[in-house]
Scaffold this active site. Structure first.
Site, PDB file in Angstrom:
ATOM      1  N   LYS A 101     -11.856  19.458 -90.750  1.00 47.70           N
ATOM      2  CA  LYS A 101     -12.733  19.571 -91.967  1.00 47.70           C
ATOM      3  C   LYS A 101     -14.198  19.333 -91.857  1.00 47.70           C
ATOM      4  O   LYS A 101     -14.713  18.541 -91.070  1.00 47.70           O
ATOM      5  CB  LYS A 101     -12.034  18.475 -93.055  1.00 47.70           C
ATOM      6  CG  LYS A 101     -12.327  18.363 -94.458  1.00 47.70           C
ATOM      7  CD  LYS A 101     -12.081  17.372 -95.350  1.00 47.70           C
ATOM      8  CE  LYS A 101     -12.375  17.458 -96.721  1.00 47.70           C
ATOM      9  NZ  LYS A 101     -11.517  16.278 -97.420  1.00 47.70           N
TER      10      LYS A 101
ATOM     11  N   SER B 247      -9.387  17.476-101.637  1.00 49.57           N
ATOM     12  CA  SER B 247     -10.570  18.531-100.979  1.00 49.57           C
ATOM     13  C   SER B 247     -10.376  18.708 -99.825  1.00 49.57           C
ATOM     14  O   SER B 247     -10.924  19.785 -99.298  1.00 49.57           O
ATOM     15  CB  SER B 247     -11.651  17.496-101.009  1.00 49.57           C
ATOM     16  OG  SER B 247     -11.465  16.249-100.128  1.00 49.57           O
TER      17      SER B 247
ATOM     18  N   SER C 243      -6.929  13.586-100.891  1.00 48.73           N
ATOM     19  CA  SER C 243      -7.266  14.681-100.388  1.00 48.73           C
ATOM     20  C   SER C 243      -6.434  15.452 -99.251  1.00 48.73           C
ATOM     21  O   SER C 243      -6.927  16.466 -98.764  1.00 48.73           O
ATOM     22  CB  SER C 243      -8.975  14.707-100.094  1.00 48.73           C
ATOM     23  OG  SER C 243      -9.536  14.919-101.298  1.00 48.73           O
TER      24      SER C 243
HETATM   25  N1  GLN Z   1      -9.614  14.442-105.927  1.00 46.56           N
HETATM   26  C1  GLN Z   1      -9.896  13.125-105.662  1.00 46.56           C
HETATM   27  C2  GLN Z   1     -11.457  12.930-105.958  1.00 46.56           C
HETATM   28  O1  GLN Z   1     -12.016  14.190-106.694  1.00 46.56           O
HETATM   29  C3  GLN Z   1      -9.754  12.906-104.255  1.00 46.56           C
HETATM   30  C4  GLN Z   1     -10.692  13.420-103.371  1.00 46.56           C
HETATM   31  C5  GLN Z   1     -10.329  12.837-101.928  1.00 46.56           C
HETATM   32  O2  GLN Z   1      -9.512  12.264-101.494  1.00 46.56           O
HETATM   33  N2  GLN Z   1     -11.748  13.055-101.078  1.00 46.56           N
HETATM   34  O3  GLN Z   1     -12.191  11.958-105.723  1.00 46.56           O
END
Ligand code: GLN
Length: 480
Positions: free
Chosen positions: A79, A154, A178
């Site tokens: 990532k 994400s 994410s």
């Molecule tokens: N969807 C969540 C957010 O937008 C989690 C994102 C993540 O785990 N980085 O914060």
């Protein structure tokens, strides 16, 4: 079956029998990238040349005949928020468009030390803020299972790359879901380890008390293999736990007979799409049929999880993202800028996307003098209650199962106009980060041709249990 569609555990065996070479595997992955990347957009940067060089080195290690590390010759995608020495690391943001780190994150250092082959840096929501990988300055990633749908976020690039055969394994990060959400939406396996299990050194921070690095692969076993390599104490991260590091593959085959598996009652009320619910209930009945004891448990503060998470995460983000000011590194706006303050403002206005700005504003607001007690402190108190719910329930059960997402992968654009709708997708995942627990997603079926993910939650540092249940489930369904 093409080599790029095989699991890492199969390929490690084939490599050791000398049935294939790392170069062949890597070429198969790169060919798939050539075929699919234009549609899927799983990567921000691909590193084909580096990969082939590393593959040849891995093959020469096999030829030397000495014992080689487990991931030797296996392609991995990372990532794009883990620092990679000499390879740009954008975090999905314009503000880090040209940022080339001078060092490797610990997780990266460890996989390279194990002989893995770096395929590239995967697409993501900007600064890991999002649930669909649509908030990327490099365009959205599409779900390989159905390209009209989002891959989840994400770490959508990492999950899509695994699902499409554009890598064999991938590393992601999980602050509120994410790793688990994109794994669920793309039909692959992904684990968020206990907070402190994997070093965060070199991980670009979003919300430091919630962020955790983890593994994605085709199966629970593949996740176990990757976790074996990236986990463990690191003196460069003061929140990294100095505890024993098991071999996560060893307990995979212990089965689930007699295990007590908790079902949090509050997770099965309104809000979940009916077909998703049916699929999850089917998975639970299968676990029961195979000898698990299903126990009804209660997490009474679950209803506060989303608001608690979005207060704490934005507060920490507003502080972490203060460093992007155009001075030390990254993008700098110089057009018509008259003084330093002007430069800061122009850089941040042009460099950050809409969602990131929204969160910086929200986070700054909840930390401001007049509202700190009412919002931030309250959220910290609620976080303790949420964590205590889990502690209490874990006195009765070995692990818990829940859905990963209340809905199926949605269409691109469907939730972009309404941030609250997007935040609600995280309803079943954020509590696990607030409580620092390990959680994973494995595929438990399809509805209308779209994957459904089952979430398995464990006690602190009991990733072995989570992976074991995941592996047992995959064996039962013959899904791998
Ligand atoms: N969807 C969540 C957010 O937008 C989690 C994102 C993540 O785990 N980085 O914060």
């Amino acid at each position: 079956m093409e080599l790029c569609d095989r699991s890492a555990s199969e390929l490690t065996v084939m490599l050791r029998k000398r049935e294939v070479s790392s170069r062949e595997i890597t070429e198969s992955v790169l060919k798939r990238i050539d075929e699919k990347e234009e549609t899927i957009n799983a990567y921000i940067t691909t590193t084909g040349e580096i990969a082939l060089r590393q593959a040849d080195l891995a093959d020469s290690r096999f030829r030397e005949g000495k014992s080689v590390p487990l991931l030797n010759g296996i392609p991995i995608a990372i990532k794009d928020l883990l620092c990679t020495h000499g390879i740009r690391t954008t975090c999905g943001s314009k503000i880090l468009n040209d940022f080339v780190p001078t060092y490797n994150a610990t997780a990266v250092e460890r996989i390279l030390g194990d002989g893995a082959v770096l395929i590239g840096k995967t697409n993501m929501d900007e600064f890991a803020m999002g649930s669909s990988t649509e908030n990327s300055a490099f365009g959205p990633t599409r779900n390989p299972v159905n390209t009209e749908c989002v891959p989840g976020g994400s770490s959508g690039g990492s999950a899509a790359a695994v699902a499409a055969g554009e890598t064999i394994l991938a590393i992601g990060s999980d602050t509120g879901g994410s790793i688990r959400l994109p794994s669920a939406y793309c039909g692959v396996a992904g684990i968020k380890p206990t907070y402190g299990r994997v070093s965060r050194y070199g991980l670009v921070s979003y919300a430091s008390s919630l962020d955790q690095v983890g593994a994605l692969g085709r199966t629970a076993e593949d996740c176990a293999m990757l976790l074996n390599v990236i986990c463990g104490h690191d003196r460069l991260d003061t929140t990294s736990a100095d505890i024993e590091k098991p071999d996560f593959r060893e307990s995979l085959n212990k089965g689930i007979k007699g295990l007590k598996i908790g079902l949090p009652r509050e997770y099965f009320v309104e809000g979940m799409d009916e077909p998703v619910k049916a699929e999850i209930m089917h998975a639970i009945s299968l676990l029961e049929k195979n000898g698990a004891d299903i126990v009804d448990i209660s997490l009474p503060h679950a209803k506060y999880a989303i608001s608690t998470y979005y207060l704490i995460a934005t507060a920490e983000a507003s502080s972490n993202l203060a460093r992007y000011d155009g001075v030390k590194y990254g993008f700098r706006s110089e057009d018509g800028v008259s003084d330093l303050l002007d430069m800061y403002e122009a850089t941040r206005s042009e460099g950050f996307g809409k969602e990131v700005k929204r969160r910086i504003m929200l986070g700054t607001y909840v930390l401001s003098a007049g509202y700190y007690d009412a919002y931030y402190l309250k959220a910290q108190e609620a976080r303790t209650l949420i964590k205590e719910d889990f502690e209490r329930s874990f006195e009765q059960v070995d692990c818990m199962v829940t859905p990963v997402s209340p809905c199926l992968p949605f269409k691109l654009g469907e939730k972009m106009a309404d941030p609250l709708q997007m935040y609600l997708v995280d309803i079943y995942t954020v509590s696990i980060n607030l409580s620092g627990l390990p959680g994973m997603s494995i595929n438990c079926g399809m509805v209308d041709g779209l994957p459904v993910g089952l979430q398995i939650i464990g006690k602190p540092f009991d990733e072995e249990m989570v992976l074991r249940v995941g592996h047992a489930y995959e064996q039962m369904t013959g899904s791998v």
